[in-house]
Design a protein around this motif. Structure first.
Motif, short mmCIF file in Angstrom:
data_model
loop_
_atom_site.label_atom_id
_atom_site.label_comp_id
_atom_site.label_asym_id
_atom_site.label_seq_id
_atom_site.Cartn_x
_atom_site.Cartn_y
_atom_site.Cartn_z
N HIS A 192 -17.38 3.28 9.76
CA HIS A 192 -17.31 3.96 8.39
C HIS A 192 -15.84 4.30 7.70
O HIS A 192 -15.46 3.88 6.56
CB HIS A 192 -18.17 5.15 8.59
N HIS A 193 -14.94 4.75 8.82
CA HIS A 193 -13.98 4.79 8.20
C HIS A 193 -12.74 3.48 7.99
O HIS A 193 -11.52 3.70 6.87
CB HIS A 193 -12.97 5.97 9.28
N GLY A 194 -13.11 3.20 8.92
CA GLY A 194 -12.59 1.68 9.09
C GLY A 194 -13.07 0.64 7.45
O GLY A 194 -11.77 0.05 6.93
N PHE A 238 -10.67 -1.10 3.10
CA PHE A 238 -10.92 -1.80 1.67
C PHE A 238 -10.99 -1.26 0.73
O PHE A 238 -10.59 -1.58 -0.31
CB PHE A 238 -12.08 -2.49 2.38
N LEU A 239 -11.58 -0.03 0.47
CA LEU A 239 -11.88 1.28 -0.35
C LEU A 239 -10.52 1.67 -0.64
O LEU A 239 -9.57 1.27 -2.06
CB LEU A 239 -12.92 2.36 0.09
N PHE A 240 -9.55 2.40 0.01
CA PHE A 240 -8.88 2.88 -0.36
C PHE A 240 -7.24 2.49 -0.90
O PHE A 240 -6.74 2.25 -1.85
CB PHE A 240 -8.02 3.94 0.96
N GLY A 275 -2.17 12.85 -3.92
CA GLY A 275 -3.56 12.59 -4.31
C GLY A 275 -4.70 12.27 -3.32
O GLY A 275 -5.15 12.46 -2.13
N PRO A 276 -5.46 12.41 -4.17
CA PRO A 276 -7.14 12.47 -3.58
C PRO A 276 -7.00 11.17 -1.95
O PRO A 276 -7.19 11.46 -1.18
CB PRO A 276 -8.49 11.72 -4.42
N ILE A 277 -6.46 10.18 -1.72
CA ILE A 277 -6.05 8.87 -1.34
C ILE A 277 -5.50 9.70 0.10
O ILE A 277 -6.00 9.35 1.09
CB ILE A 277 -5.45 7.65 -1.31
N LEU A 336 -6.95 10.31 4.20
CA LEU A 336 -6.31 9.84 4.62
C LEU A 336 -5.68 11.04 6.45
O LEU A 336 -5.63 10.87 7.58
CB LEU A 336 -4.84 9.13 4.21
N HIS A 337 -5.52 11.74 5.65
CA HIS A 337 -5.48 13.09 6.55
C HIS A 337 -5.78 13.60 6.95
O HIS A 337 -6.46 13.99 8.47
CB HIS A 337 -4.91 13.90 5.77
N ASP A 338 -7.51 13.88 6.57
CA ASP A 338 -8.64 14.19 6.96
C ASP A 338 -8.68 13.17 8.24
O ASP A 338 -9.90 13.39 9.25
CB ASP A 338 -9.46 14.59 5.93
#
Length: 187
Positions: A55-57, A62-64, A77-79, A83-85
């Motif tokens: 999932h995070h992969g 790809f998504l980010f 911002g959100p990205i 990534l921090h999470d």
């Protein structure tokens, strides 16, 4: 909703459902019963393989990057928050693994799992309610379709055919072994 975002949200549903195991394991310990170290290790393996690698992969690989290419900053911002999470989540998974050996410490395991679950419930809410709608706004339909195709290829490469079903079956077995008290399902 695009197939790409729908895919990620379905995975979120599976991850959230897996968190019932925290309630079940906590309840088991509260009753003075034992948690199997093998079961705990299998759950961490599930979180690493399904939640992180698969999932995070998809999100990180790809998504980010697609959203950054579309104009979102990566360092703020959100990205940056997502990534921090992910990094924090990996630290909690490591804490769970550290509780497995050299001698299994069920209390330390459940404590680390609890912190992971709190983080990831909040993280998933942010993605579902903020990041994913943002992605659908800033990415074109053909980009979203390309993402879905990349997700499918990533999943085939990272976990392989049929593994999704095996992981879900494993999760069902663990949930059956550690039933949560009826009131725990409400939150």
């Amino acid at each position: 909703m695009s197939l790409a975002i729908d895919d990620l949200m379905h995975e979120h549903d599976a991850i959230l459902a897996s968190f019932q195991l925290l309630d079940g394991m906590s309840h088991t310990l509260a009753l003075g019963k034992q948690i199997s170290a093998d079961d705990a290790a299998q759950f961490v393996a599930f979180l690493r393989e399904f939640g992180d690698k698969c999932h995070h992969g998809k999100e990180e690989g790809f998504l980010f990057p697609a959203m950054v290419d579309a104009g979102l900053p990566q360092q703020s911002g959100p990205i940056a928050v997502m990534l921090h999470d992910h990094t924090q989540g990996r630290a909690w998974m490591q804490a769970m693994e550290d509780a497995l050996a050299p001698a299994f410490n069920p209390d330390a395991f459940v404590s680390a799992l609890h912190s992971y679950v709190l983080l990831m419930r909040s993280h998933i809410a942010k993605e579902n309610n903020v990041l994913f709608p943002m992605a659908e706004n800033i990415l074109e339909a053909d980009q979203l379709q390309t993402l879905f195709d990349q997700f499918e290829a990533h999943e085939a490469q990272v976990i392989g055919a049929g593994r999704h079903e095996e992981l879900h079956a494993l999760l069902e077995q663990l949930l059956a072994r550690y039933p949560a008290p009826a009131a725990a399902h409400a939150h």
